[in-house]
Design a protein around this motif. Sequence first.
Motif, PDB file in Angstrom:
ATOM      1  N   ALA A 178     -35.101  14.793 -13.264  1.00 40.97           N
ATOM      2  CA  ALA A 178     -34.006  15.533 -11.523  1.00 40.97           C
ATOM      3  C   ALA A 178     -33.248  16.955 -11.694  1.00 40.97           C
ATOM      4  O   ALA A 178     -33.991  17.886 -10.344  1.00 40.97           O
ATOM      5  CB  ALA A 178     -33.593  15.233 -11.205  1.00 40.97           C
ATOM      6  N   GLU A 179     -32.916  17.333 -12.540  1.00 42.34           N
ATOM      7  CA  GLU A 179     -32.297  18.513 -12.796  1.00 42.34           C
ATOM      8  C   GLU A 179     -33.397  19.351 -12.959  1.00 42.34           C
ATOM      9  O   GLU A 179     -32.580  20.776 -12.770  1.00 42.34           O
ATOM     10  CB  GLU A 179     -31.239  18.610 -13.864  1.00 42.34           C
ATOM     11  N   ARG A 180     -34.630  19.097 -12.983  1.00 42.59           N
ATOM     12  CA  ARG A 180     -35.382  20.421 -13.374  1.00 42.59           C
ATOM     13  C   ARG A 180     -36.089  20.449 -11.902  1.00 42.59           C
ATOM     14  O   ARG A 180     -37.264  20.934 -11.708  1.00 42.59           O
ATOM     15  CB  ARG A 180     -36.437  19.947 -14.077  1.00 42.59           C
ATOM     16  N   GLY A 181     -36.386  19.747 -11.081  1.00 39.60           N
ATOM     17  CA  GLY A 181     -36.483  19.644  -9.713  1.00 39.60           C
ATOM     18  C   GLY A 181     -37.276  18.907  -9.497  1.00 39.60           C
ATOM     19  O   GLY A 181     -38.355  18.605  -9.194  1.00 39.60           O
ATOM     20  N   ILE A 182     -37.760  18.015 -10.836  1.00 34.94           N
ATOM     21  CA  ILE A 182     -39.165  17.014 -10.690  1.00 34.94           C
ATOM     22  C   ILE A 182     -38.268  15.985  -9.972  1.00 34.94           C
ATOM     23  O   ILE A 182     -36.955  15.078 -10.624  1.00 34.94           O
ATOM     24  CB  ILE A 182     -39.503  16.564 -12.213  1.00 34.94           C
ATOM     25  N   ARG A 183     -38.963  15.323  -8.902  1.00 37.70           N
ATOM     26  CA  ARG A 183     -38.563  13.602  -8.413  1.00 37.70           C
ATOM     27  C   ARG A 183     -39.489  12.895  -9.206  1.00 37.70           C
ATOM     28  O   ARG A 183     -40.484  12.545  -8.686  1.00 37.70           O
ATOM     29  CB  ARG A 183     -38.884  14.351  -7.070  1.00 37.70           C
ATOM     30  N   ALA A 184     -39.146  11.995  -9.648  1.00 31.63           N
ATOM     31  CA  ALA A 184     -39.641  11.221 -10.741  1.00 31.63           C
ATOM     32  C   ALA A 184     -38.778   9.662 -10.494  1.00 31.63           C
ATOM     33  O   ALA A 184     -37.712   9.254  -9.843  1.00 31.63           O
ATOM     34  CB  ALA A 184     -38.932  11.360 -12.471  1.00 31.63           C
TER      35      ALA A 184
END
Length: 152
Positions: A2-8
């Motif tokens: 999430a910190e890298r902009g990935i919605r996992a």
Amino acid sequence: MAERGIRAFIVTLSPSVHGEGDRAFVPMMINIAREKGFAAYIGDGTNRWPAVLYRLALESAPAGSRMLGVGDVGIPFFEIAEVIGRQLNVPTVSTTPEEAAAHFGFLGPIAAFDIAGVFNTAQASLATRELLGWKPMQPGLIADLEEGHYFA
């Protein structure tokens, strides 16, 4: 992530994702019943299978969510076998775990498993419904089987 902009997020899959076009477990069980001449369940058949219909997780689940997209939280396996037997006009028979291996082949261990009990599907499904505002509207697995498209 999430910190890298990935919605996992994680969605636990049910053994039965059903509907028209299904080519997974339910059609395999129907074909086995056709070939063997009877629809089987193991022991008393009270082991439960959840069934799932979902799309909202992909559209709106918050990052880091853990979900169980289950509409039917636990269908006793004998109920699935009874509908298959009735639709195919073949008997429904209880088998032992040893007979199940011969009847179901590689599906034997899966057919015997009480998935709903192990994964607490009722509680997990409620949490997912609340998280996503999900209200399952499609027919459940039994109603879907009763519609007959699996047996055409």
